[in-house]
Design a protein around this motif. Sequence first.
Motif, PDB file in Angstrom:
ATOM      1  N   ALA A 307     -14.672 -25.795  45.246  1.00 57.75           N
ATOM      2  CA  ALA A 307     -14.819 -25.126  43.955  1.00 57.75           C
ATOM      3  C   ALA A 307     -13.492 -24.592  43.416  1.00 57.75           C
ATOM      4  O   ALA A 307     -13.169 -24.785  42.225  1.00 57.75           O
ATOM      5  CB  ALA A 307     -15.856 -24.001  44.067  1.00 57.75           C
ATOM      6  N   PRO A 308     -12.654 -23.921  44.227  1.00 50.83           N
ATOM      7  CA  PRO A 308     -11.370 -23.438  43.705  1.00 50.83           C
ATOM      8  C   PRO A 308     -10.466 -24.568  43.229  1.00 50.83           C
ATOM      9  O   PRO A 308      -9.744 -24.405  42.233  1.00 50.83           O
ATOM     10  CB  PRO A 308     -10.750 -22.702  44.904  1.00 50.83           C
ATOM     11  N   ILE A 309     -10.500 -25.718  43.904  1.00 55.04           N
ATOM     12  CA  ILE A 309      -9.669 -26.851  43.487  1.00 55.04           C
ATOM     13  C   ILE A 309     -10.127 -27.380  42.130  1.00 55.04           C
ATOM     14  O   ILE A 309      -9.310 -27.647  41.235  1.00 55.04           O
ATOM     15  CB  ILE A 309      -9.716 -27.951  44.557  1.00 55.04           C
ATOM     16  N   LEU A 310     -11.438 -27.517  41.966  1.00 53.01           N
ATOM     17  CA  LEU A 310     -11.961 -27.988  40.671  1.00 53.01           C
ATOM     18  C   LEU A 310     -11.606 -27.025  39.542  1.00 53.01           C
ATOM     19  O   LEU A 310     -11.242 -27.458  38.431  1.00 53.01           O
ATOM     20  CB  LEU A 310     -13.480 -28.162  40.767  1.00 53.01           C
ATOM     21  N   ASN A 311     -11.692 -25.743  39.810  1.00 51.84           N
ATOM     22  CA  ASN A 311     -11.366 -24.759  38.768  1.00 51.84           C
ATOM     23  C   ASN A 311      -9.882 -24.814  38.394  1.00 51.84           C
ATOM     24  O   ASN A 311      -9.522 -24.697  37.217  1.00 51.84           O
ATOM     25  CB  ASN A 311     -11.743 -23.360  39.240  1.00 51.84           C
ATOM     26  N   ARG A 312      -9.012 -25.001  39.379  1.00 55.82           N
ATOM     27  CA  ARG A 312      -7.580 -25.075  39.085  1.00 55.82           C
ATOM     28  C   ARG A 312      -7.258 -26.324  38.274  1.00 55.82           C
ATOM     29  O   ARG A 312      -6.453 -26.277  37.321  1.00 55.82           O
ATOM     30  CB  ARG A 312      -6.793 -25.077  40.399  1.00 55.82           C
ATOM     31  N   ILE A 313      -7.884 -27.454  38.647  1.00 57.62           N
ATOM     32  CA  ILE A 313      -7.653 -28.687  37.881  1.00 57.62           C
ATOM     33  C   ILE A 313      -8.179 -28.529  36.459  1.00 57.62           C
ATOM     34  O   ILE A 313      -7.523 -28.944  35.479  1.00 57.62           O
ATOM     35  CB  ILE A 313      -8.315 -29.879  38.590  1.00 57.62           C
ATOM     36  N   ARG A 314      -9.365 -27.904  36.307  1.00 59.62           N
ATOM     37  CA  ARG A 314      -9.936 -27.695  34.968  1.00 59.62           C
ATOM     38  C   ARG A 314      -9.007 -26.831  34.117  1.00 59.62           C
ATOM     39  O   ARG A 314      -8.762 -27.141  32.939  1.00 59.62           O
ATOM     40  CB  ARG A 314     -11.300 -27.037  35.081  1.00 59.62           C
ATOM     41  N   GLU A 315      -8.467 -25.766  34.685  1.00 59.16           N
ATOM     42  CA  GLU A 315      -7.569 -24.903  33.919  1.00 59.16           C
ATOM     43  C   GLU A 315      -6.302 -25.641  33.524  1.00 59.16           C
ATOM     44  O   GLU A 315      -5.809 -25.493  32.390  1.00 59.16           O
ATOM     45  CB  GLU A 315      -7.222 -23.665  34.763  1.00 59.16           C
ATOM     46  N   SER A 316      -5.763 -26.450  34.441  1.00 60.87           N
ATOM     47  CA  SER A 316      -4.541 -27.194  34.117  1.00 60.87           C
ATOM     48  C   SER A 316      -4.790 -28.212  33.016  1.00 60.87           C
ATOM     49  O   SER A 316      -3.999 -28.326  32.063  1.00 60.87           O
ATOM     50  CB  SER A 316      -4.017 -27.901  35.375  1.00 60.87           C
ATOM     51  N   LEU A 317      -5.890 -28.959  33.129  1.00 54.47           N
ATOM     52  CA  LEU A 317      -6.193 -29.962  32.101  1.00 54.47           C
ATOM     53  C   LEU A 317      -6.519 -29.306  30.761  1.00 54.47           C
ATOM     54  O   LEU A 317      -6.240 -29.867  29.690  1.00 54.47           O
ATOM     55  CB  LEU A 317      -7.361 -30.831  32.561  1.00 54.47           C
ATOM     56  N   GLY A 318      -7.125 -28.132  30.801  1.00 50.60           N
ATOM     57  CA  GLY A 318      -7.402 -27.422  29.545  1.00 50.60           C
ATOM     58  C   GLY A 318      -6.125 -27.099  28.790  1.00 50.60           C
ATOM     59  O   GLY A 318      -6.105 -27.117  27.535  1.00 50.60           O
TER      60      GLY A 318
END
Length: 443
Positions: A307-318
């Motif tokens: 979950a933390p990895i997905l959230n970090r990738i989502r924030e970066s892509l945002g």
Amino acid sequence: MRFHDSIRARLVIGAALVLVAFVAGAGLAVQRAHADSVRTARFAQLQSTVYLLLAGAELDAGGVLVMPAAFPEPRLSLPGSGLYANIVNVARREEWQSASTLGLSPPFQRSVAVGQWRYDTVSGAGRAYLAVSYGVNWAGRTQAAPLVLSVLEDKAEFDREISVFARTLWTWLGGAALLLLLSQTVLLGWGLAPLRRVAHEIQRIESGEQAEVEGRYPTEIAALTDNLNTLIKQERVRQTRYKEALSFLAHSLKTPLAVLRTALNVPAQLPATVTQQVARMDAIVQHQLGRAAASGAARFAPYLPLAPILNRIRESLGKVYADKGLAFTVECPPELNWRIDEGDAFEMLGNVMDNAAKWARHRIAVSVWHEADRLNIRVEDDGPGFSDMQSILQLHVRADEQVPGHGVGLAVVNDLVASHEGELNLSRSDLGGARLDIVLPAA
């Protein structure tokens, strides 16, 4: 080789020390118990002799002690026999001694309270004796007279009996200890034989005579050999991947280099050609580096929260695609952990989410869940989707044969999924665009 470098030597020495300590403790306990038992028996015999004296003692009318000329115990009549008796008539201050005391002066007890038994080990004239004394108020014909009866036995016989028993005891215990130690050494050699066989197989693997640990081993070692074989296979897969990456890289760069050499003859087309071919070579290098760096199925990797990895990738892509105003939906249980290398996780999830963000119009949905010892990853978007899904999967074999517009991302993902022995499927999403499903088995 020092003893602490060998498990066998450690076990043998440890077992020997424990065995010696046990045998010494047991031997001392048995020896002491035997000595106490013999001493008690000797005192009981001397007490019986005291009763024998009491049975033969008499007081005449004048209160004088009268003793028989002979006793049932023949040693009392034999000079220097080792058994000596003495009776003290306290009232008349007279003593009687057995004939065995002739020429000797044994250390008799002459003062004992009436009714009291005394058991001692006494010394005198350079010799040691076991002594039993008893005080009695003897009723004579006319009056009562206090008597002190004392019987001594030379302690040499007692010491000799103890010595013989101790010698026999320690001889047998020493022999038994030696036999046990030899048996333990043989058993330890038999028990450690599988470890020696494993070491021999590892030497053969190092010398290239065999590919992996092949023997069958006990349960305690089987887990070790299985994990060792897994490590060997992973290392060979990694080496093969490196070799293939270098081979593919060399082969794939030939075409762009040939195009650049040809463009040298056409100066007007040189800038555009250089730009195009450099971008192509950069994609090739990225692809092959991604393939080579893939860790593969990580049986020994720690469990990684996803979950933390997905959230970090989502924030970066945002932030990267902020101008598109994309709406990310990420569904992943916060407690979901998976045994995977962190770099592989970022590379795999980052590429598929970046590819979706690149083509999505407004929405991206990411779902990650665990089912039947498998990790399921699904990424959907509302973009145009894949034009030829079967061709995309087939063309990921070579970095210079990629579907235009998809870059190297899906090619790297495909190689990562393959290295984890998983499955990658492309289909049409309910959102209207592409759907990418990844299924990874447990390591």
